[in-house]
Design an enzyme around this catalytic site. Structure first.
Site, PDB file in Angstrom:
ATOM      1  N   GLY B 325     -42.900  27.891  71.965  1.00 51.05           N
ATOM      2  CA  GLY B 325     -42.262  26.635  72.345  1.00 51.05           C
ATOM      3  C   GLY B 325     -40.879  26.530  71.718  1.00 51.05           C
ATOM      4  O   GLY B 325     -40.206  27.552  71.554  1.00 51.05           O
ATOM      5  N   GLU B 326     -40.465  25.313  71.388  1.00 53.52           N
ATOM      6  CA  GLU B 326     -39.132  25.027  70.813  1.00 53.52           C
ATOM      7  C   GLU B 326     -38.013  25.235  71.826  1.00 53.52           C
ATOM      8  O   GLU B 326     -36.861  24.955  71.548  1.00 53.52           O
ATOM      9  CB  GLU B 326     -38.826  25.912  69.585  1.00 53.52           C
ATOM     10  CG  GLU B 326     -39.816  25.817  68.444  1.00 53.52           C
ATOM     11  CD  GLU B 326     -39.449  26.728  67.259  1.00 53.52           C
ATOM     12  OE1 GLU B 326     -38.444  27.456  67.332  1.00 53.52           O
ATOM     13  OE2 GLU B 326     -40.196  26.697  66.259  1.00 53.52           O
ATOM     14  N   GLY B 327     -38.343  25.791  72.989  1.00 54.71           N
ATOM     15  CA  GLY B 327     -37.329  26.162  73.969  1.00 54.71           C
ATOM     16  C   GLY B 327     -36.997  27.642  73.944  1.00 54.71           C
ATOM     17  O   GLY B 327     -36.111  28.103  74.671  1.00 54.71           O
TER      18      GLY B 327
END
Lengths: 359, 359
Positions: B325-327
């Site tokens: 995640g986190e981008g």
């Protein structure tokens, strides 16, 4: 020194990767402030680079691509959608910076060197320098048709490998930290499929594809040419040099040499698609330990590529339906590998970040 | 102006992509000096960017990632392997530049902006400027547990979407050419799986995974919490706002808003993995045309992600076993997209290169 090294000596100089640095690298990965191995294959990439470079500060900042070019007598059998003149014309396009490999290499920050390993036209060059990146190492003006006899001699096949080895060695000495292999040669999916069929044992229906885009008739001619070439030449699948000389090509030998150089000098080599992987099959037949130093840039749209990669037990980094060659898939994968290095070198540990780990 | 725009007006302002520029772009691709569409998905990417940007000179040089952070009441049900404090601690790690998203964004040349959409701790911030990239848009100190009732109100869910829309709009006005969505929120694979199950109709056994790494017991608790949440809340799968408010989260709403902003302003948005795609499902439920403007950065290791992408008819660019995640997956895909743009803008045509085409 490796200036006058022979193939036997090269092969003796290659050993499997030392697992100790990989283990140390895995310990660092486990400390990064993220769930365990949450970046998947990026961790495997950075850890293997640590193993190859024997460091916990891997770097692939200095990148180069060697695009090996050669012509193929088998084009006379009607196996390609493009005329043979395109090989030389594309070499000139590379030198003008106008091809796919140039665009992708500029984006990822890789130098492009083009090698005449055996194309038909006589193009001009200089030695390895910054201004003129065509290197002339012509072994012949194209191979003979593999459908009618050996594509080349055992001696020339060995020379092709040694040439690739020397060129890659020169680049590593200049500080190149990661090398990508590329190819240009109208007709070269035919020798590559022949090599793939012989070495992996895969049937021609699965191994032979449309290359640059032959029609149904061309595809049949291509399969027939390969079938005939294998029957006439009887290449010995256990002898990489025999396979290369009988059904291969000069640029494929050059690529095999690059791969041996990576393994010999313990530097990472990124292979591209179908043709580069045929080169890897030859290198692997000569010395199975080479795969420890190879990264498979991508899986090509060419149908036999997957079987080649499975034979080498290499998992491709990208799978984007590409089938251009030139080194494009390997060059593109370098930017993913560099991201892996950024993560490994720059992400804080749980302790540095003051974040509670799962335990 | 979009400063006081409401959701209805946003949705009315979104239309499907005009196919005319894509057709023009395909004509250019056909002229590039390579076999027809030999770079596969790179061509699709550059052509869709041409369609979105209404140009034959696409550019995604100016890149930004909006990392939306929120906390989740459902963590009380034992659905996560990490304590809830990690959300705020990771937000601080982002601001220090020490997380996975920072490393990958530096490599690909993307700015990282972090948004407090509703985390529990009260962190300090400034307005949107170059020095301090935490933007406080806190809607509440975390959601309520979706297992016990609605995660939030319909009004707050709508505010989350509008907030994401406004933030993305601000970045586009500053010249950002491509936006990536990211997330941080301990427990947020639980609301994402709930959204995925409700909107795609996929069963919980296929949709619910281990997130950051829960054990078998945690996985069962997670499925039970989601099952209970769906039974209690009865979210209406046709009403994106209803689904978001009942089983969603603030950061997921913010991501949905970013996606609507991309479609509204005709700018490309790259989604990351499981949580970002849950946001995309909400945006798509509100306005199906949004998918024309979305690029799926990668396929997550989280098992339900594939079903979400299939529902949206989006093919991921990368598939590297990532699940952070986190981008990170979206940011990494941007470098592949940029390679596609380099090829489109810089490769010579057959005519320019003086190379004979197949015909």
């Amino acid at each position: 020194m490796t200036n006058n090294i022979g193939l036997e000596e090269i092969l003796k100089g290659i050993g499997p990767l030392d697992g100790e640095w990989i283990e140390k690298a895995k310990e660092r990965t486990a400390q990064l402030v993220m769930p365990a191995r949450a970046l998947g294959r990026l961790h495997e990439i950075s850890e293997r680079l640590c193993g190859i470079q024997k460091t916990l500060k891997p770097s692939i900042n200095h990148k180069a691509i060697l695009v090996m070019a050669g012509d193929h007598g088998v084009v006379d059998e009607g196996v390609s959608a493009y005329p043979q003149e395109v090989t030389g014309a594309m070499v000139q396009t590379f030198l003008r910076g106008g091809a796919g490999i140039n665009a992708i290499s500029r984006h990822v920050g890789a130098e492009v060197w083009v090698v005449d390993m055996g194309i038909i036209p006589e193009l001009k060059s200089d030695e390895l320098d910054e201004r003129n990146r065509l290197l002339i190492r012509k072994l012949a003006r194209g191979t003979s048709s593999l459908a009618k006899g050996p594509a080349t001699t055992r001696k020339a096949a060995e020379e092709a490998i040694i040439t690739g080895f020397q060129l890659a060695t020169d680049l590593f000495r200049k500080g190149v930290e990661i090398l990508g292999t590329g190819d240009m040669g109208i007709g070269n999916t035919t020798p590559s499929a022949a090599i793939g069929a012989v070495i992996t044992g895969t049937g021609l229906d699965k191994m032979v594809g449309r290359g640059t885009g032959v029609d149904d008739e061309g595809l049949e001619k291509k399969k027939e040419a390969i079938q005939q070439g294998i029957e006439i030449n009887q290449p010995n699948s256990k002898d990489g040099l025999d396979v290369l000389s009988k059904v291969g090509g000069f640029e494929i030998g050059g690529i095999a040499g690059c791969i041996l150089a990576g393994a010999y000098h313990s530097r990472p080599v990124v292979i591209d698609g179908f043709i580069s992987t045929a080169g890897a099959l030859v290198a692997h037949a000569l010395c199975p330990a080479v795969t420890d130093y190879i990264f498979a840039g991508h899986c090509s749209e060419e149908p036999g590529h997957r079987a080649m990669l499975e034979h080498l037990v290499l998992e491709p980094i990208l799978d984007l339906g590409m089938r251009l060659g030139e080194g494009t898939g390997g060059a593109l994968a370098m930017t993913i590998m560099e991201a892996a290095v950024w993560v490994f070198n720059n992400v804080l540990t749980f302790e540095e970040a003051g974040v509670a780990d799962k335990d």
